[in-house]
Design a protein around this motif. Structure first.
Motif, PDB file in Angstrom:
ATOM      1  N   UNK A  97      24.764  42.893  45.581  1.00 58.43           N
ATOM      2  CA  UNK A  97      25.202  43.136  44.641  1.00 58.43           C
ATOM      3  C   UNK A  97      26.424  43.774  43.997  1.00 58.43           C
ATOM      4  N   UNK A 252      35.215  31.218  49.064  1.00 61.70           N
ATOM      5  CA  UNK A 252      35.694  30.787  48.524  1.00 61.70           C
ATOM      6  C   UNK A 252      35.434  31.041  47.105  1.00 61.70           C
ATOM      7  N   UNK A 253      34.111  31.199  46.791  1.00 60.62           N
ATOM      8  CA  UNK A 253      33.686  31.450  45.374  1.00 60.62           C
ATOM      9  C   UNK A 253      33.986  33.564  45.299  1.00 60.62           C
ATOM     10  N   UNK A 255      35.932  35.096  46.783  1.00 56.70           N
ATOM     11  CA  UNK A 255      37.265  35.578  47.209  1.00 56.70           C
ATOM     12  C   UNK A 255      37.931  35.235  45.569  1.00 56.70           C
ATOM     13  N   UNK A 256      37.151  34.220  45.201  1.00 54.09           N
ATOM     14  CA  UNK A 256      37.775  33.841  43.347  1.00 54.09           C
ATOM     15  C   UNK A 256      37.079  35.280  42.782  1.00 54.09           C
ATOM     16  N   UNK A 257      36.182  35.552  43.077  1.00 52.92           N
ATOM     17  CA  UNK A 257      35.215  36.755  41.939  1.00 52.92           C
ATOM     18  C   UNK A 257      35.782  37.723  42.350  1.00 52.92           C
ATOM     19  N   UNK A 259      39.794  37.707  43.394  1.00 49.51           N
ATOM     20  CA  UNK A 259      40.547  38.687  42.589  1.00 49.51           C
ATOM     21  C   UNK A 259      40.669  38.249  40.795  1.00 49.51           C
ATOM     22  N   UNK A 260      39.540  37.544  40.425  1.00 48.39           N
ATOM     23  CA  UNK A 260      39.232  37.740  39.061  1.00 48.39           C
ATOM     24  C   UNK A 260      39.337  39.116  38.745  1.00 48.39           C
ATOM     25  N   UNK A 261      38.307  39.716  39.098  1.00 47.41           N
ATOM     26  CA  UNK A 261      37.820  41.045  38.452  1.00 47.41           C
ATOM     27  C   UNK A 261      38.926  41.850  38.792  1.00 47.41           C
ATOM     28  N   UNK A 262      39.794  41.699  39.512  1.00 48.94           N
ATOM     29  CA  UNK A 262      40.786  43.146  39.649  1.00 48.94           C
ATOM     30  C   UNK A 262      41.803  42.262  38.468  1.00 48.94           C
ATOM     31  N   UNK A 263      41.852  41.294  37.789  1.00 51.30           N
ATOM     32  CA  UNK A 263      42.755  41.019  36.630  1.00 51.30           C
ATOM     33  C   UNK A 263      42.023  40.663  35.664  1.00 51.30           C
ATOM     34  N   UNK A 264      40.837  41.303  35.495  1.00 52.94           N
ATOM     35  CA  UNK A 264      39.514  41.677  34.604  1.00 52.94           C
ATOM     36  C   UNK A 264      39.456  40.909  33.821  1.00 52.94           C
ATOM     37  N   UNK A 265      38.766  39.579  34.926  1.00 54.13           N
ATOM     38  CA  UNK A 265      37.677  38.311  33.983  1.00 54.13           C
ATOM     39  C   UNK A 265      36.943  38.258  34.492  1.00 54.13           C
ATOM     40  N   UNK A 266      36.216  39.317  35.441  1.00 56.61           N
ATOM     41  CA  UNK A 266      34.608  39.251  35.583  1.00 56.61           C
ATOM     42  C   UNK A 266      34.510  40.692  34.901  1.00 56.61           C
TER      43      UNK A 266
ATOM     44  N   UNK B 132      44.297  31.578  42.938  1.00 56.25           N
ATOM     45  CA  UNK B 132      43.036  31.928  43.738  1.00 56.25           C
ATOM     46  C   UNK B 132      42.566  30.290  44.698  1.00 56.25           C
ATOM     47  N   UNK B 164      45.834  48.349  40.276  1.00 57.88           N
ATOM     48  CA  UNK B 164      44.033  48.872  39.632  1.00 57.88           C
ATOM     49  C   UNK B 164      44.586  50.317  40.432  1.00 57.88           C
ATOM     50  N   UNK B 300      33.987  34.968  28.835  1.00 65.14           N
ATOM     51  CA  UNK B 300      35.266  34.989  28.930  1.00 65.14           C
ATOM     52  C   UNK B 300      36.171  34.511  28.738  1.00 65.14           C
ATOM     53  N   UNK B 407      44.306  47.661  32.581  1.00 61.11           N
ATOM     54  CA  UNK B 407      44.537  46.641  31.956  1.00 61.11           C
ATOM     55  C   UNK B 407      45.328  47.165  30.523  1.00 61.11           C
TER      56      UNK B 407
END
Lengths: 266, 463
Positions: A97, A252-253, A255-257, A259-266, B132, B164, B300, B407
């Motif tokens: 988690x 890979x997921x 890793x993707x998560x 990266x996306x978290x750092x950019x505010x997508x998650x 990605x 960040x 999102x 951001x």
């Protein structure tokens, strides 16, 4: 000779070859259908008795059906079962988690490293298959890993005429993949032919089943009506979805998560 | 052999707004691009896609198709027919991309770092994925290219996590990423006679995300650093231009605009407050919802799904209620006000308006499963379009509805830019999706019929 016999012969040859070559060999058992098939083949290769330890990397988050199945068949098949857990990491409260990537690294990769260090394994049998995942297409039957577990897939010997390079330099262990040439469907056909037991999670219940099992926290069932092995085989004839579709924790997921978290997508 | 004037070069700068480009050129901070404009005309504004997300925009560019056809609606999507989150990538894109279409006609193609191209599909040339892609060993087709990239210290993407921690660290990282990218661009440009060469720079999007407000406020250290970065991007363009000479057609483009963020809006939380979404007791992810009691949920940015019975695994909205529920949700969203009382949502669009303008409702999940369609990409039922400054997030368990984080900038729809030399996209309102047609025509390749090359201005075009 039919296809399943050919697959079986090749795998048993590889298992015996590995047993002959390695001083300290173990088979990795995730209790999934593939590694259980691997154990079945090991039993066949040595006339009913597996002559090396069977290693379960236990994250402590597996489905309870998996634990029950493990204990039942370890007893029935008289396996030398070794359970490896990264207790320090669990004590620190590592879980999926907070951070899936860290969770996998600590509870799987590092738990395995610890087990290798403790028992001095130089060869590990694994039930992976080429068709499981894109990156596995490049795998060899005998696949060296260095001390950091790095796999240099650009530096691999060819495996021609059943000649396998089963020795490498110093600080490594070798992974042996006797099921590499099998497909998901082959495994299920073989399970049916040999009547190999498997964890109930693979059968559909309430319109869902698990195609790939692991930790309860990171596996999801896929929509399916397949309640019997025949149904499962029939389903695989028509399915275009990937086998590991339901596995959130694929590296890979994760890793993707991140990266996306750092950019505010998650 | 193809003449030079039929060999196209594309340089894309992710997320550079038309307005910002004009300002930077006027201020003399991007002299190369300014010179190009003097010779070939001012940049045009270009519309992005809805929702305005890079991987969606570049997939529209690459396929010439609407998201309803290509199936990519965001970096995250839910797995078809479930309430589980997944990450669609190029393997889930329906239809061939430009590199594949051109390869089919014997053209030599090159692509580098364009979002949405990982995992790379086989082409007649080289295709290097971007953001990605998890490692250099998997980023490229053919895979050996990864070895060269590793050798020069190439970075697939800058590390947004650094921003960040500290904006300075981020700037350093952006710099290294850009210089290695430039080295690779020149290396590959010289390596072959490419018919189609597209190189992408992602750092412009990153720097906008993390510095746009500071720049708007004239921060004494960070604003100059921001301008320096754009200066270096201009220098990369200068090297590229020098290399290709003056005959080869060229496009310099972005995929969306940007504006400073006023608030990040946790839209899932709003749906919870309004009673549409009921989260599970323990929220572990954006879709930790109780499907039996959730009439709708969102992803999102602003993608709203109605939990329709028959279509969804545990749908609780009767099909005959669908239109009515959509209307009520739209009304609720339009009523949302920020802490200062300003409206947040500019428009709420229905899926068929945006993605299936021909009148169909698009595929539904059960039909999709029966057809064995890819595991993602059913598209939302409603799309909430925010006013500039309100960045729509998910935030199912966010502490506040309105938040501010590190951001600073968010994407905008109507102000991407197009700058061309020897390429003529359609007159009038231009959308990024239409460029595929112009590119194929330039390279004398027949345009496949399935492409959506007419501009479809959704009703939110005006800011």
């Amino acid at each position: 000779m039919d296809k399943l016999d050919e697959l079986e012969n090749q795998s048993i040859y590889l298992i015996r070859e590995a047993y002959y070559h390695f001083r300290k060999l173990a088979a990795m058992w995730s209790i999934g259908k593939d590694s259980t098939t691997l154990l079945w083949l090991c039993r066949k290769a040595f006339f009913g008795r597996v002559p090396f330890p069977v290693l379960h990397i236990d994250t402590s988050f597996k489905f309870e059906q998996i634990y029950r199945f493990r204990d039942e068949y370890a007893r029935k098949w008289k396996l030398k079962l070794l359970v490896a857990r990264n207790e320090q990491a669990l004590a620190r409260g590592v879980n999926s988690e907070n951070n899936k990537l860290q969770c996998c690294t600590e509870l799987k990769t590092n738990a395995l490293k610890q087990a290798i260090a403790r028992h001095g394994f130089d060869g590990l049998l694994l039930g992976i298959r080429r068709d499981e995942h894109g990156i596995r297409a490049k795998e060899r039957y005998f696949s060296p890993r260095d001390g950091q577990f790095k796999w240099n897939y650009q530096d691999q010997p060819p495996e021609l005429w059943d000649q396998y390079k089963s020795r490498t330099a110093g600080d490594t262990h070798i992974r042996i993949h006797p099921l590499l040439h099998w497909t998901e469907k082959d495994v299920w056909r073989y399970v049916k032919r040999e009547d190999i037991p498997f964890v109930e999670l693979y059968r559909a219940r309430d319109g869902r089943r698990y195609r790939s099992i692991g930790c309860q926290t990171c596996c999801s069932p896929v929509p399916s009506q397949a309640a019997t092995v025949d149904d499962i085989i029939a389903e695989l004839e028509t399915s275009t979805a990937g086998e590991r579709e339901g596995r959130a924790q694929d590296k890979e997921d994760a890793y993707t998560m991140q990266k996306l978290r750092a950019l505010g997508y998650m | 052999m193809t003449a030079d004037n039929r060999r196209l070069v594309v340089l894309s700068l992710d997320g550079v707004p038309h307005g910002l480009l004009l300002r930077l050129m006027e201020q003399g901070r991007m002299p190369t691009l300014a010179r190009l404009c003097e010779e070939h005309g001012r940049p045009r504004t270009m519309r992005s896609v809805l929702p305005t997300v890079s991987c969606v925009a570049w997939t529209c560019y690459a396929t010439g198709r609407n998201p309803g056809k290509h199936g990519i609606f965001g970096f995250v999507d839910r797995r078809t027919g479930t309430y589980e989150l997944g990450f669609p990538n190029a393997a889930n894109v329906r239809g061939p991309n430009l590199w594949e279409i051109l390869s089919g006609h014997g053209k030599k193609v090159f692509g580098m770092n364009v979002p949405g191209t990982y995992p790379p599909r086989p082409v007649n040339g080289i295709l290097i994925g971007g953001f990605l892609a998890p490692s250099l060993s998997k980023v490229a087709y053919p895979a050996e290219v990864g070895g060269y990239l590793e050798g020069i210290g190439y970075r697939i993407d800058s590390d947004a996590a650094l921003a960040r921690q500290s904006k300075e660290k981020m700037l350093e990282d952006l710099d290294v990423t850009l210089s290695r990218r430039a080295e690779a661009i020149l290396h590959f440009l010289q390596q072959d006679r490419w018919d189609f060469f597209h190189a992408h720079i992602m750092g412009t999007d990153r720097i906008n995300h993390f510095l746009l407000r500071q720049v708007a406020e004239g921060h004494p250290r960070l604003a100059p650093a921001f301008y320096d970065y754009y200066g270096r991007v201009d220098a990369v363009a200068a090297r590229l231009l020098e290399e290709i000479g003056s005959d080869r057609p060229l496009m310099i483009i972005s995929d969306h605009g940007f504006c400073p963020i006023r608030y990040e809006v946790q839209l899932s939380r709003y749906l919870v407050e309004a009673g549409w979404t009921v989260p599970t007791e323990r929220v572990t992810g954006p879709l930790s919802i109780d499907p039996a009691r959730s009439k709708a949920f969102c992803l999102i940015p602003g993608r709203i799904y109605v939990n329709v019975r028959g279509r969804e695994a545990a749908g609780c909205v009767a099909p005959q209620e669908y239109q009515h529920v959509r209307q009520e949700i739209a009304d609720d969203l339009l009523a949302l006000r920020d802490p200062q009382g300003r409206p947040v949502i500019r428009a709420v669009l229905k899926r068929e308006q945006v993605y299936w303008p021909s009148g169909s409702q698009g595929p539904d999940a059960s039909a999709a499963l029966a057809l064995g369609l890819p595991p993602f990409g059913m598209g939302p039922d409603l799309l909430a379009i925010p006013h500039d400054g309100y960045d729509l997030k998910m935030g199912l368990a966010a502490p506040e509805l309105f938040l501010n984080t590190q951001l600073e900038g968010m994407h905008t729809y109507s102000d991407a830019f197009f700058l061309g030399r020897g390429v003529e996209p359609p007159e009038g309102d231009l959308e990024i999706r239409q460029l595929a047609g112009a590119i194929l025509q330039k390279l004398s390749v027949p345009v496949p019929q399935e492409l959506d090359l007419a501009a479809v201005a959704p009703p939110v075009a005006a800011a």
